[in-house]
Each structure stands twice: as structure tokens, then as C-alpha cells.
Design a protein around this motif. Sequence first.
Motif, short mmCIF file in Angstrom:
data_model
loop_
_atom_site.label_atom_id
_atom_site.label_comp_id
_atom_site.label_asym_id
_atom_site.label_seq_id
_atom_site.Cartn_x
_atom_site.Cartn_y
_atom_site.Cartn_z
N THR A 66 0.83 -1.20 0.00
CA THR A 66 0.00 0.00 0.00
C THR A 66 0.87 1.25 0.00
N ALA A 67 0.26 2.37 -0.34
CA ALA A 67 0.98 3.64 -0.48
C ALA A 67 1.69 4.06 0.79
N ASP A 68 1.21 3.62 1.95
CA ASP A 68 1.85 3.97 3.21
C ASP A 68 3.04 3.07 3.54
N GLY A 69 3.39 2.17 2.62
CA GLY A 69 4.54 1.29 2.80
C GLY A 69 4.24 -0.02 3.47
N ALA A 70 2.98 -0.29 3.79
CA ALA A 70 2.61 -1.54 4.45
C ALA A 70 2.54 -2.68 3.44
N VAL A 71 2.94 -3.86 3.90
CA VAL A 71 2.85 -5.08 3.10
C VAL A 71 1.69 -5.91 3.64
N TRP A 72 0.88 -6.42 2.73
CA TRP A 72 -0.27 -7.25 3.08
C TRP A 72 -0.11 -8.59 2.39
N SER A 73 -0.56 -9.67 3.04
CA SER A 73 -0.49 -10.99 2.43
C SER A 73 -1.73 -11.80 2.80
N TRP A 74 -2.03 -12.78 1.95
CA TRP A 74 -3.18 -13.65 2.18
C TRP A 74 -3.03 -14.90 1.33
N GLY A 75 -3.77 -15.94 1.71
CA GLY A 75 -3.71 -17.22 1.00
C GLY A 75 -3.08 -18.30 1.86
N TRP A 76 -2.35 -19.20 1.22
CA TRP A 76 -1.76 -20.37 1.87
C TRP A 76 -0.56 -19.95 2.70
N GLY A 77 -0.59 -20.26 4.00
CA GLY A 77 0.46 -19.81 4.91
C GLY A 77 1.56 -20.81 5.17
N ASN A 78 1.56 -21.93 4.47
CA ASN A 78 2.57 -22.97 4.69
C ASN A 78 3.99 -22.41 4.64
N SER A 79 4.84 -22.91 5.51
CA SER A 79 6.26 -22.51 5.59
C SER A 79 6.45 -21.05 5.97
N GLY A 80 5.42 -20.41 6.51
CA GLY A 80 5.53 -19.02 6.93
C GLY A 80 5.58 -18.02 5.81
N ARG A 81 5.16 -18.43 4.62
CA ARG A 81 5.29 -17.56 3.44
C ARG A 81 4.51 -16.25 3.52
N LEU A 82 3.51 -16.16 4.42
CA LEU A 82 2.73 -14.93 4.53
C LEU A 82 3.40 -13.88 5.42
N GLY A 83 4.36 -14.33 6.23
CA GLY A 83 5.08 -13.38 7.09
C GLY A 83 4.34 -12.99 8.34
N HIS A 84 3.39 -13.81 8.79
CA HIS A 84 2.60 -13.50 9.97
C HIS A 84 3.09 -14.23 11.21
N GLY A 85 4.19 -14.96 11.10
CA GLY A 85 4.72 -15.66 12.25
C GLY A 85 4.05 -16.99 12.54
N ASP A 86 3.25 -17.48 11.57
CA ASP A 86 2.59 -18.77 11.73
C ASP A 86 2.46 -19.41 10.35
N GLN A 87 1.71 -20.50 10.28
CA GLN A 87 1.49 -21.17 9.00
C GLN A 87 0.00 -21.22 8.65
N GLN A 88 -0.75 -20.30 9.22
CA GLN A 88 -2.20 -20.28 9.02
C GLN A 88 -2.59 -19.73 7.65
N ARG A 89 -3.64 -20.28 7.11
CA ARG A 89 -4.25 -19.77 5.88
C ARG A 89 -4.96 -18.46 6.22
N GLN A 90 -4.83 -17.47 5.37
CA GLN A 90 -5.53 -16.20 5.54
C GLN A 90 -6.48 -16.00 4.37
N LEU A 91 -7.77 -15.88 4.67
CA LEU A 91 -8.77 -15.74 3.62
C LEU A 91 -8.97 -14.28 3.20
N LEU A 92 -8.47 -13.35 4.02
CA LEU A 92 -8.54 -11.93 3.73
C LEU A 92 -7.14 -11.32 3.85
N PRO A 93 -6.86 -10.26 3.14
CA PRO A 93 -5.56 -9.60 3.28
C PRO A 93 -5.31 -9.23 4.74
N LYS A 94 -4.09 -9.50 5.19
CA LYS A 94 -3.68 -9.19 6.56
C LYS A 94 -2.33 -8.48 6.49
N LYS A 95 -2.20 -7.41 7.26
CA LYS A 95 -0.95 -6.65 7.26
C LYS A 95 0.18 -7.48 7.87
#
Length: 96
Positions: A66-95
Amino acid sequence: VAVSAGGSHSLALTAGGAVWSWGRGDEGQLGHGNQQGQLLPKKIEAFAGQHVVAVSAGGAHSLALTADGAVWSWGWGNSGRLGHGDQQRQLLPKKV
């Protein structure tokens, strides 16, 4: 304005900063709050009020900047690929 093609889904970024997605959605990679596929582009409503400037579609996950420099991720969280500190699936964009 940009597009990104993942393994089985696609993202499009409009000049106004909105994000649209379509294709396979079984891991939540479309960002619509469910695991349904979309045969036609659908706007990701979770970005209402945000101005997205870049998108990237992965194999079964998606990223947005986003324009404020924030990174958002969503989808398959395997191997920590979403960067949320877990391996959970995210169905909505999460900062990240």
C-alpha cells in the motif's frame, strides 16, 4: 496499473489503487474471505480505504503493497510464506 499471474490465480491493480482477483481460490489466495474460485475478476473489498501500489500473485498466496509502505499478504500460509509468524491460511488480506 499492473497485473500478476500466479500458479492458478491472477491479480490486477487499477490506477485508482483497487485490487481485483480471479481464478482458483481454494487456499484463500483471492482475498474475498472464502475459498471459492472466481471465473470473473472480483474486487477485493478488504482494501476499501487503502491505496494499493503493487501486487504479486504467488503459487497459492498473494501480496500487496500500500501507499503507506505496508505489506499485506493472504492465502496459503505454509512454511511461513505470509510473514505473519505462523502457517495459518488467511482468507482476507492481513498486514504483515
